[in-house]
Design a protein around this motif. Structure first.
Motif, PDB file in Angstrom:
ATOM      1  N   ALA A   1      15.304  -0.367   4.140  1.00 57.20           N
ATOM      2  CA  ALA A   1      15.474   0.679   4.639  1.00 57.20           C
ATOM      3  C   ALA A   1      14.595   1.144   5.859  1.00 57.20           C
ATOM      4  CB  ALA A   1      15.576   2.093   3.846  1.00 57.20           C
ATOM      5  N   GLU A   2      13.196   0.818   5.726  1.00 56.95           N
ATOM      6  CA  GLU A   2      12.058   0.936   6.777  1.00 56.95           C
ATOM      7  C   GLU A   2      12.599  -0.082   8.023  1.00 56.95           C
ATOM      8  OE1 GLU A   2       8.250   2.540   4.616  1.00 56.95           O
ATOM      9  OE2 GLU A   2       8.836   0.650   4.298  1.00 56.95           O
TER      10      GLU A   2
ATOM     11  N   GLN B   1      12.610   6.795   7.642  1.00 48.66           N
ATOM     12  CA  GLN B   1      11.204   7.022   7.635  1.00 48.66           C
ATOM     13  C   GLN B   1      10.818   7.218   5.847  1.00 48.66           C
ATOM     14  OE1 GLN B   1       9.486   9.916  10.408  1.00 48.66           O
ATOM     15  NE2 GLN B   1      11.639   9.937  10.961  1.00 48.66           N
ATOM     16  N   LEU B   2      10.044   6.469   5.264  1.00 47.37           N
ATOM     17  CA  LEU B   2       9.833   6.984   3.646  1.00 47.37           C
ATOM     18  C   LEU B   2       8.441   7.558   3.481  1.00 47.37           C
ATOM     19  CD1 LEU B   2      11.250   3.504   2.175  1.00 47.37           C
ATOM     20  CD2 LEU B   2      12.449   5.517   3.192  1.00 47.37           C
TER      21      LEU B   2
ATOM     22  N   GLU C   1       9.574  11.273  -1.220  1.00 51.01           N
ATOM     23  CA  GLU C   1       9.332  11.220  -2.589  1.00 51.01           C
ATOM     24  C   GLU C   1       8.079  11.785  -3.233  1.00 51.01           C
ATOM     25  OE1 GLU C   1       8.783  10.224  -6.499  1.00 51.01           O
ATOM     26  OE2 GLU C   1      10.578   9.689  -5.305  1.00 51.01           O
ATOM     27  N   ALA C   2       8.175  12.533  -4.287  1.00 49.78           N
ATOM     28  CA  ALA C   2       7.095  13.350  -4.821  1.00 49.78           C
ATOM     29  C   ALA C   2       6.095  12.543  -5.262  1.00 49.78           C
ATOM     30  CB  ALA C   2       7.538  14.145  -6.025  1.00 49.78           C
TER      31      ALA C   2
ATOM     32  N   SER D   1       0.996  -1.071   0.121  1.00 53.44           N
ATOM     33  CA  SER D   1       0.090   0.035  -0.109  1.00 53.44           C
ATOM     34  C   SER D   1       0.963   1.074   0.004  1.00 53.44           C
ATOM     35  CB  SER D   1      -0.878   0.045   1.477  1.00 53.44           C
ATOM     36  OG  SER D   1      -1.535  -1.261   1.051  1.00 53.44           O
ATOM     37  N   ALA D   2       0.413   2.185  -0.517  1.00 48.80           N
ATOM     38  CA  ALA D   2       1.247   3.569  -0.649  1.00 48.80           C
ATOM     39  C   ALA D   2       1.629   4.137   0.610  1.00 48.80           C
ATOM     40  CB  ALA D   2       0.241   4.662  -1.393  1.00 48.80           C
ATOM     41  N   ARG D   3       2.739   4.555   0.627  1.00 47.03           N
ATOM     42  CA  ARG D   3       3.296   4.831   2.043  1.00 47.03           C
ATOM     43  C   ARG D   3       2.536   6.309   2.392  1.00 47.03           C
ATOM     44  NH1 ARG D   3       6.881   1.410  -0.182  1.00 47.03           N
ATOM     45  NH2 ARG D   3       7.972   0.227   1.183  1.00 47.03           N
TER      46      ARG D   3
END
Length: 435
Positions: free
Chosen positions: A196-197, A202-203, A60-61, A20-22
């Motif tokens: 990374a998470e 934090q992403l 991230e845009a 799911s989108a972060r």
């Protein structure tokens, strides 16, 4: 348009399951480092900082790896977009060896991260670089120089051995690099994000950085939904945002390339599972992927809009090299936007005041993004200065629209030289056969 979110229109997107989108950045957050850009360079930087115990926030845009990082050919090999011969001529052999060693560090990093987490991301071994004209002496000399000066193993293949692997009269001698491999780049990027998470980074997706301003001893990074207050900012935006950090933004030229993936094929002309490219200045690159599909890339242009009938254009290019393929259906075709500096080397550096950058990987980014992320994370976390080896290749104004026109003219000139080289080779073979 290349700049639009092409979610779902690439073979890579069709063969991954995104989580799911972060969440997007909401309210105010604090961290030691803010990484701007969720491509391979940004993700590697964030992962390595988190592993070093540094608090890091990545913005991230759109979606992670939606740009060139998740749309490229997937080749992983040592070197840079700029030839190592050019680097050597400018800096000398010792400095060129050091830089080439750093490029190898990037290749080894990608290989190791995949091996310990998801070996299925790796889709094949080796890279076959084929000549479009006969030059056995030149190819053998190049192979010998890479071995003697850079310790790079490459196997020389004559015409017969080359055509045993790729059955086309367009290719002559070749060099096989057994240290290279090819991957599913989007799966690799998403793997880096998960690591990374897990390490504490934090992403945030859907969180474009609007402004970066000095704030006391650090910086304030504002997004539509919030603000990050940090000590360091790392710009990893390539050609997708050239306004945010002006010194690197004005030094990057956007250059497009195209990729197509066929239906599953039954064929007997591409007989290798290695990645393949040819010697033209804006040449083809291709490889067999899952289900015996052919992934075919090529063309370089400064035009930033996707051409009409892209699939048919890519098919025509494909069958001009391998006419025995007939009329394969193209199931996917897409464009990707790369970032190039005028010197064709990556921009990796700092202003010494907490702003860092890693950008302009020039179509050779699978290993060099990994290298850059490691170097900058080490610099920030432990003040390692290895990144300074790239100081000779600093940001230089790329010329804006004049630079794009010059680059496009340069590519047309190189393509003309390619055709002349191939015609001379053909004429020479005709004379030999008639004699």
């Amino acid at each position: 348009m290349i700049g639009a979110d092409h979610s779902g229109d690439t073979w890579y997107e069709a063969t991954v399951s995104r989580y799911s989108a972060r969440t997007f950045l909401r309210g105010q957050r604090e961290a030691e480092v803010c990484v701007i850009g969720g491509g391979l360079a940004g993700l590697t930087t964030a992962l390595e900082l988190a592993r070093s115990g540094v608090s890091v926030l990545l913005l991230e845009a759109r979606r992670l790896a939606w740009g060139a990082s998740g749309r490229n050919g997937g080749f992983v090999s040592n070197g840079f977009a700029c030839s190592i011969d050019s680097v050597e001529r400018r800096l000398g052999l010792d400095a060129a060896r050091s830089l080439y060693g750093l490029s190898r560090l990037g290749t080894d990093y990608v290989r190791a991260e995949i091996a310990v987490t998801d070996p299925g991301i790796r889709m094949g071994d080796g890279w076959l670089g084929c000549l479009r004209y006969a030059d056995p002496v030149g190819k053998q000399a190049s192979v010998a120089k890479m071995a003697s000066d850079y310790g790079q193993e490459v196997q020389y293949l004559d015409v017969a051995a080359t055509r045993q692997r790729v059955a086309t009269r367009r290719y002559f001698q070749s060099g096989l690099d057994p240290t290279a491999f090819h991957v599913h780049p989007l799966r690799y990027a998403l793997m880096l994000a998960a690591k990374a998470e897990a390490a504490g980074a934090q992403l945030c997706e859907g969180s474009p950085a609007l402004t970066v301003k000095r704030d006391g001893a650090g910086y304030s990074v504002r997004t539509p939904g919030g603000e990050a207050r940090v000590r360091h900012v790392v710009y990893c935006v390539s050609s997708l945002d050239r306004r945010l950090h002006r010194p690197t933004g004005r030094a990057v030229l956007p250059v497009a390339t195209y990729v197509a993936v066929t239906e599953p094929l039954t064929q007997d002309v591409i007989r290798t599972r290695s990645a393949v490219s040819d010697s033209r200045r804006a040449g083809n690159y291709f490889r067999l992927v899952d289900d015996c599909r052919l992934l075919w890339g090529g063309a370089i242009t400064t035009r930033v809009s996707e051409p009409r009938q892209l699939a048919e254009r890519m098919k025509a290019d494909m069958v001009s090299v391998f006419p025995e393929l007939g009329n394969p259906r193209i199931d996917f075709a897409w464009a990707g936007l790369m970032g190039y500096a005028r010197h064709f080397m990556p921009l990796i550096g700092t202003d010494g005041e907490g702003q860092w950058w890693a950008t302009a990987f020039g179509g050779h980014g699978m290993n060099t993004t990994a290298m850059a992320g490691v170097l900058l994370a080490r610099a920030i976390a432990s003040r390692d200065d290895e990144y300074r080896r790239f100081s000779a290749y600093g940001p230089r104004w790329a010329g804006g629209p004049f630079g794009r026109a010059a680059v496009q003219s340069g590519y047309w000139y190189m393509q003309l030289k390619d055709r002349l080289d191939e015609r001379r080779s053909h004429a020479s073979r005709e004379q030999e056969s008639s004699g």
